[in-house]
Scaffold this motif. Structure first.
Motif, PDB file in Angstrom:
ATOM      1  N   VAL A   1      -1.413  -1.330  -0.396  1.00 24.36           N
ATOM      2  CA  VAL A   1      -1.260   0.082  -0.023  1.00 24.36           C
ATOM      3  C   VAL A   1      -2.637   0.742  -0.008  1.00 24.36           C
ATOM      4  O   VAL A   1      -2.973   1.501   0.911  1.00 24.36           O
ATOM      5  N   GLU A   2      -3.454   0.449  -1.042  1.00 22.70           N
ATOM      6  CA  GLU A   2      -4.798   1.031  -1.102  1.00 22.70           C
ATOM      7  C   GLU A   2      -5.637   0.576   0.081  1.00 22.70           C
ATOM      8  O   GLU A   2      -6.360   1.360   0.687  1.00 22.70           O
ATOM      9  N   GLU A   3      -5.518  -0.721   0.401  1.00 19.94           N
ATOM     10  CA  GLU A   3      -6.254  -1.240   1.559  1.00 19.94           C
ATOM     11  C   GLU A   3      -5.778  -0.572   2.848  1.00 19.94           C
ATOM     12  O   GLU A   3      -6.572  -0.213   3.714  1.00 19.94           O
ATOM     13  N   ALA A   4      -4.468  -0.406   2.958  1.00 16.57           N
ATOM     14  CA  ALA A   4      -3.897   0.226   4.152  1.00 16.57           C
ATOM     15  C   ALA A   4      -4.358   1.673   4.246  1.00 16.57           C
ATOM     16  O   ALA A   4      -4.723   2.166   5.318  1.00 16.57           O
ATOM     17  N   GLU A   5      -4.370   2.365   3.085  1.00 14.59           N
ATOM     18  CA  GLU A   5      -4.831   3.757   3.091  1.00 14.59           C
ATOM     19  C   GLU A   5      -6.302   3.839   3.460  1.00 14.59           C
ATOM     20  O   GLU A   5      -6.718   4.699   4.241  1.00 14.59           O
ATOM     21  N   ALA A   6      -7.087   2.914   2.901  1.00 17.03           N
ATOM     22  CA  ALA A   6      -8.524   2.890   3.225  1.00 17.03           C
ATOM     23  C   ALA A   6      -8.725   2.592   4.698  1.00 17.03           C
ATOM     24  O   ALA A   6      -9.563   3.198   5.376  1.00 17.03           O
ATOM     25  N   SER A   7      -7.942   1.647   5.199  1.00 22.03           N
ATOM     26  CA  SER A   7      -8.032   1.295   6.627  1.00 22.03           C
ATOM     27  C   SER A   7      -7.627   2.473   7.490  1.00 22.03           C
ATOM     28  O   SER A   7      -8.247   2.760   8.514  1.00 22.03           O
ATOM     29  N   MET A   8      -6.588   3.197   7.059  1.00 24.70           N
ATOM     30  CA  MET A   8      -6.145   4.370   7.820  1.00 24.70           C
ATOM     31  C   MET A   8      -7.203   5.469   7.793  1.00 24.70           C
ATOM     32  O   MET A   8      -7.435   6.147   8.792  1.00 24.70           O
ATOM     33  N   GLU A   9      -7.854   5.617   6.620  1.00 26.78           N
ATOM     34  CA  GLU A   9      -8.920   6.619   6.537  1.00 26.78           C
ATOM     35  C   GLU A   9     -10.066   6.247   7.469  1.00 26.78           C
ATOM     36  O   GLU A   9     -10.621   7.101   8.156  1.00 26.78           O
TER      37      GLU A   9
ATOM     38  N   MET B   1       9.365 -13.237 -19.180  1.00 30.70           N
ATOM     39  CA  MET B   1       8.072 -12.695 -19.174  1.00 30.70           C
ATOM     40  C   MET B   1       7.288 -13.093 -17.945  1.00 30.70           C
ATOM     41  O   MET B   1       6.518 -12.278 -17.463  1.00 30.70           O
ATOM     42  N   GLU B   2       7.539 -14.281 -17.661  1.00 33.39           N
ATOM     43  CA  GLU B   2       6.852 -14.744 -16.482  1.00 33.39           C
ATOM     44  C   GLU B   2       7.349 -13.979 -15.265  1.00 33.39           C
ATOM     45  O   GLU B   2       6.595 -13.716 -14.356  1.00 33.39           O
ATOM     46  N   GLU B   3       8.581 -13.661 -15.315  1.00 40.45           N
ATOM     47  CA  GLU B   3       9.148 -12.877 -14.214  1.00 40.45           C
ATOM     48  C   GLU B   3       8.522 -11.493 -14.164  1.00 40.45           C
ATOM     49  O   GLU B   3       8.188 -10.990 -13.092  1.00 40.45           O
ATOM     50  N   ASN B   4       8.338 -10.896 -15.334  1.00 39.83           N
ATOM     51  CA  ASN B   4       7.684  -9.580 -15.391  1.00 39.83           C
ATOM     52  C   ASN B   4       6.240  -9.684 -14.921  1.00 39.83           C
ATOM     53  O   ASN B   4       5.732  -8.784 -14.265  1.00 39.83           O
ATOM     54  N   LYS B   5       5.637 -10.800 -15.328  1.00 43.51           N
ATOM     55  CA  LYS B   5       4.258 -10.989 -14.918  1.00 43.51           C
ATOM     56  C   LYS B   5       4.179 -11.121 -13.409  1.00 43.51           C
ATOM     57  O   LYS B   5       3.289 -10.569 -12.777  1.00 43.51           O
ATOM     58  N   GLN B   6       5.100 -11.845 -12.817  1.00 43.12           N
ATOM     59  CA  GLN B   6       5.111 -12.026 -11.371  1.00 43.12           C
ATOM     60  C   GLN B   6       5.407 -10.680 -10.678  1.00 43.12           C
ATOM     61  O   GLN B   6       4.836 -10.367  -9.659  1.00 43.12           O
ATOM     62  N   LYS B   7       6.314  -9.906 -11.305  1.00 47.04           N
ATOM     63  CA  LYS B   7       6.631  -8.598 -10.734  1.00 47.04           C
ATOM     64  C   LYS B   7       5.416  -7.695 -10.820  1.00 47.04           C
ATOM     65  O   LYS B   7       5.103  -6.983  -9.877  1.00 47.04           O
ATOM     66  N   ASP B   8       4.729  -7.769 -11.987  1.00 45.64           N
ATOM     67  CA  ASP B   8       3.522  -6.940 -12.128  1.00 45.64           C
ATOM     68  C   ASP B   8       2.468  -7.358 -11.114  1.00 45.64           C
ATOM     69  O   ASP B   8       1.801  -6.511 -10.515  1.00 45.64           O
ATOM     70  N   GLU B   9       2.352  -8.640 -10.926  1.00 46.99           N
ATOM     71  CA  GLU B   9       1.371  -9.123  -9.942  1.00 46.99           C
ATOM     72  C   GLU B   9       1.785  -8.686  -8.548  1.00 46.99           C
ATOM     73  O   GLU B   9       0.949  -8.293  -7.729  1.00 46.99           O
ATOM     74  N   ALA B  10       3.084  -8.781  -8.263  1.00 49.72           N
ATOM     75  CA  ALA B  10       3.575  -8.384  -6.951  1.00 49.72           C
ATOM     76  C   ALA B  10       3.368  -6.888  -6.748  1.00 49.72           C
ATOM     77  O   ALA B  10       2.947  -6.422  -5.676  1.00 49.72           O
ATOM     78  N   VAL B  11       3.643  -6.096  -7.821  1.00 54.62           N
ATOM     79  CA  VAL B  11       3.437  -4.640  -7.727  1.00 54.62           C
ATOM     80  C   VAL B  11       1.962  -4.363  -7.534  1.00 54.62           C
ATOM     81  O   VAL B  11       1.567  -3.517  -6.722  1.00 54.62           O
ATOM     82  N   GLN B  12       1.153  -5.103  -8.304  1.00 59.63           N
ATOM     83  CA  GLN B  12      -0.293  -4.895  -8.188  1.00 59.63           C
ATOM     84  C   GLN B  12      -0.773  -5.275  -6.789  1.00 59.63           C
ATOM     85  O   GLN B  12      -1.588  -4.592  -6.201  1.00 59.63           O
ATOM     86  N   GLU B  13      -0.258  -6.363  -6.252  1.00 62.64           N
ATOM     87  CA  GLU B  13      -0.627  -6.781  -4.898  1.00 62.64           C
ATOM     88  C   GLU B  13      -0.175  -5.731  -3.893  1.00 62.64           C
ATOM     89  O   GLU B  13      -0.896  -5.408  -2.957  1.00 62.64           O
ATOM     90  N   ASN B  14       1.032  -5.187  -4.097  1.00 64.55           N
ATOM     91  CA  ASN B  14       1.527  -4.135  -3.199  1.00 64.55           C
ATOM     92  C   ASN B  14       0.642  -2.891  -3.292  1.00 64.55           C
ATOM     93  O   ASN B  14       0.317  -2.271  -2.275  1.00 64.55           O
ATOM     94  N   GLU B  15       0.277  -2.560  -4.536  1.00 65.01           N
ATOM     95  CA  GLU B  15      -0.584  -1.387  -4.709  1.00 65.01           C
ATOM     96  C   GLU B  15      -1.934  -1.621  -4.042  1.00 65.01           C
ATOM     97  O   GLU B  15      -2.481  -0.738  -3.382  1.00 65.01           O
ATOM     98  N   GLU B  16      -2.466  -2.826  -4.200  1.00 59.73           N
ATOM     99  CA  GLU B  16      -3.743  -3.150  -3.555  1.00 59.73           C
ATOM    100  C   GLU B  16      -3.593  -3.103  -2.034  1.00 59.73           C
ATOM    101  O   GLU B  16      -4.459  -2.608  -1.313  1.00 59.73           O
TER     102      GLU B  16
END
Length: 185
Positions: free
Chosen positions: A18-26, A1-16
């Protein structure tokens, strides 16, 4: 579970990220668009300034040319007012010289007047004043003023028969047209 939690956090960090990169690109895209628009505006302003400069330069060149032409004309015809004032004097001299001298004393006075008259005519010639040729010439309304018409068979039609008052030209400008009789059939 902790691994899933870390993966979710990592995915969430990646998504954030990506969002920051998209905002920066805009933002970068907006900045680039703004810079491109400003560049286009600057180019248009530069073109307008160049056109105004060219028009101003052309106006200045035209002004210089007109000023030069006016100065040349003023220098060319500077003697006109003096000549116009002297023409009646010349007419009076010619009338006086046409008189016959009855006595020898009058003859010497007439001779002195001829000398003054000749000097006056020579001074006018040096300034570019010439007498209008009239007798026997074809009538020219620019050079002659017809005050009488006659019908004589020994002259061509529209020909000057007699000069009543001499006309004068200063360089290429008529100062006074010759008053003439013109033959008309």
């Amino acid at each position: 579970m902790e691994e899933n939690k870390q993966k979710d956090e990592a995915v969430q960090e990646n998504e954030e990220a990506v969002e920051e990169a998209e905002a920066s690109m805009e933002e970068d895209s907006t900045v680039e668009n703004d810079e491109m628009n400003r560049g286009t505006e600057i180019e248009q302003e530069l073109d307008e300034i160049k056109n105004r400069l060219l028009r101003t330069q052309a106006d200045y060149d035209n002004f210089r040319r007109r000023t030069r032409e006016e100065k040349e004309a003023a220098a060319k015809y500077r003697a006109q007012s003096i000549v116009e004032g002297l023409l009646p004097v010349i007419d009076n001299f010619e009338r006086a010289l046409s008189m016959e001298a009855a006595e020898e004393q009058n003859e010497s006075l007439l001779q002195g007047m001829k000398m003054v008259y000749n000097q006056l005519i020579e001074a006018l010639k040096n300034e570019g004043v010439e007498e209008v040729d009239a007798v026997g010439a074809e009538f020219d309304p620019h050079l002659h003023q017809a005050v009488m018409q006659v019908q004589e068979d020994d002259h061509e039609d529209n020909t000057v028969v007699e000069v009543l008052q001499k006309g004068y030209v200063l360089k290429d400008r008529v100062i006074r047209p010759a008053m003439v009789k013109v033959n008309s059939k």
